[in-house]
Design a protein around this motif. Structure first.
Motif, short mmCIF file in Angstrom:
data_model
loop_
_atom_site.label_atom_id
_atom_site.label_comp_id
_atom_site.label_asym_id
_atom_site.label_seq_id
_atom_site.Cartn_x
_atom_site.Cartn_y
_atom_site.Cartn_z
N MET A 35 0.62 -1.11 0.12
CA MET A 35 0.08 0.26 0.33
C MET A 35 0.83 1.26 -0.15
O MET A 35 -0.07 2.23 -0.18
CB MET A 35 -0.79 0.10 0.91
N LEU A 36 2.39 1.39 0.29
CA LEU A 36 3.15 2.22 0.18
C LEU A 36 4.33 2.14 -0.37
O LEU A 36 5.34 2.99 0.13
CB LEU A 36 3.23 3.06 1.67
N GLY A 37 4.31 0.88 -0.39
CA GLY A 37 6.01 1.07 -2.10
C GLY A 37 7.42 0.47 -0.26
O GLY A 37 8.04 1.08 -1.19
N GLY A 38 6.93 0.69 1.21
CA GLY A 38 7.98 0.79 2.03
C GLY A 38 8.34 1.44 1.78
O GLY A 38 9.76 1.56 2.77
N ARG A 39 7.86 2.93 1.71
CA ARG A 39 8.82 4.24 1.72
C ARG A 39 9.76 4.51 0.96
O ARG A 39 10.28 4.94 1.91
CB ARG A 39 8.64 5.14 3.56
#
Length: 496
Positions: A35-39
């Protein structure tokens, strides 16, 4: 349809799906990855992903169509958006990147708001998730309308699937490809495809106006200006025929940026705080070039159509018609891919944000608090499909206008979340009661304004864009309610 067009389109589709498969293998092991690409987004990917997911088919259909009809007076929408985007990068991006980590490593906007205002956590997550899913269903539908219009205009009579119209086939194919890479690859796939799609969109918006102006049948700027003056002298004026209310409604589109979840979630995913200025410079450069190209296409496309006797029944299809007329089939296919890129980049981002809210702020919150990361990833994939199908139903009317659908959803998000995001990041006195009040007042004001038709005509005069009353009503509600209720000590100072 020439074989070159199909070669370009299939190459584009294959590239998008390949990126999705790559992302699935590298970044879907946890909810934060999916959901966030691992930041872990680099500045260039974050910048173009934010830009491409922002602009959608509106950039190649809606905005040129508005300029085609009313001339440079409609360019104020683009100017307002450019200014709004700049302040979004300056005010929101660095603070949101920092504070979403500080407040419980939030991976969705509702979860950040819940962590920021713990006294109203459940209410905030529930209301914000509802707002996100409802308005994104409409927003996603606008992208599918753009995909349907492409197939209806460019591939008329080619497809014959079970009695479906060309428009319906366009919706099915557009949604099918988006679901293919979004479901399997999650946020990283969406962001990487956004980067590629953003490059394609910008290149198309450089090529098309240049050929329209200086190619065969164009005649250059002087000839185009002369033609437009003969048709209607106000087409090249920034102000003629534009009322103050009309101008204000155009430039205040920029207020919507602060509350667009599919855009500001990119700020949460950028690799580090120090990368934000670089991403801002890249993003604003991309946006400036793309907006100038879209404005030029609408205005000078009108001159080209008049000079060459073209009958443009739907001004929002000017990009599609000129792509087919002016270029070699391989380039035409590339330009069609650019339009699909604009559409798909936004649809995929919106579907993923909706899915994230349904998964994290409904399923995990109410149904399965002990759900594993793998289970949440799978539920998220199912939610992507579900929201996409609802949007397809909304988009089924072929008479839908891209700009109208986008403007309604843009105002809804801008009013419901914009003032709240700004004040939650920048005013320590904001509290949970004020947050709830602002979100509800903003969303309800926009919906009432639209239902009453006041965005079309207000008090006997021109309509007022619904984001204006919605945004400022929400802002006032947050300020008044937060000031009138006790400070619960929810703000946490961040040591630097």
């Amino acid at each position: 349809m020439a074989i070159g067009v199909w070669i370009s389109l299939f190459a584009y589709f294959a590239l998008m799906i390949a990126i999705g498969i790559y992302a699935m293998r590298t970044s879907t092991s946890s909810s934060e990855d999916y959901m966030l690409g691992g930041r872990a987004l680099s500045p260039k990917v974050a910048a173009l992903s934010a830009g491409a997911s922002d602009m959608s088919g509106w950039l190649l259909l809606g905005l040129p169509g508005a300029l085609y009809v009313s001339g440079l007076a409609s360019a104020w929408i683009g100017i307002g958006l450019f200014v709004g985007a700049f302040f979004n990068w300056v005010l929101v991006a660095p603070r949101l990147r920092e504070q979403t980590v500080h407040y419980g490593n939030a991976i969705t906007i509702p979860s950040f708001l819940a962590n920021r205002f713990p006294t109203k956590a459940l209410s905030l997550r529930t209301v914000s998730a509802i707002v996100i899913v409802v308005f994104f269903a409409v927003y996603t539908a606008s992208g599918l309308v753009a995909g349907g219009k492409l197939f209806e205009s460019a591939f008329s009579g080619i497809f014959n699937f079970g009695g479906l119209t060309d428009y319906s086939v366009g919706i099915v194919i557009t949604l099918g490809v988006v679901l293919a890479y979004t479901v399997v690859g999650g946020f990283l796939a969406v962001s990487m495809t956004d980067f590629v799609q953003g490059c394609i969109m910008m290149l198309a918006l450089v090529i098309m106006p240049a050929v329209v102006l200086f190619g065969e049948g164009g005649g250059g700027y002087a000839q185009a200006a002369q033609t437009l003056n003969e048709v209607d002298p106000t087409l090249l004026s920034w102000t003629d025929g534009l009322t103050f209310v009309g101008w204000l409604s155009a430039v205040t589109w920029g207020l919507g940026y602060f509350g667009q979840p599919h855009i500001i979630v990119r700020f949460m995913a950028i690799r580090s705080l120090k990368d934000v200025p670089t991403a801002r410079n890249i993003g604003m450069g991309w946006m400036g070039i793309s907006l100038i190209g879209a404005i030029s296409l609408g205005v000078f496309g009108r001159a080209y159509a008049v000079r060459n006797g073209l009958d443009i029944a739907d001004p929002e299809t000017i990009f599609i018609i000129l792509s087919d007329m002016l270029f070699h089939p391989l380039i035409t296919g590339f330009l069609y891919a650019a339009l699909l890129a604009a559409v798909m980049s936004t649809i995929s981002s919106q579907l993923l944000v909706s899915s994230s809210s349904l998964t994290e702020d409904f399923y995990r919150l109410f149904l399965r608090k002990e759900a594993t990361d793998r289970e949440c990833v799978n539920v998220g994939r199912a939610c992507v499909v579900a929201v996409g199908l609802v949007a397809a139903v909304i988009a089924s009317d072929p008479d839908s206008q891209v700009l109208g659908l986008v403007s309604n959803a843009w105002a809804g998000f801008g009013a419901a979340f914009g003032p709240l995001i700004l004040l939650s990041l920048m005013w320590s006195r904001t509290n949970g009661a004020g947050a709830i009040a602002g979100m509800i007042v903003g969303a309800v004001t926009v919906m009432v304004w639209i239902s009453m038709g006041w965005n079309g005509s207000f008090m006997g005069g021109p309509g007022v864009y619904e984001i204006i009353p919605g945004f400022f009503a929400a802002l006032i509600a947050i300020l008044v309610v937060s000031s009138a209720t006790a400070d619960a000590g929810e703000y946490q100072h961040i040591e630097r």
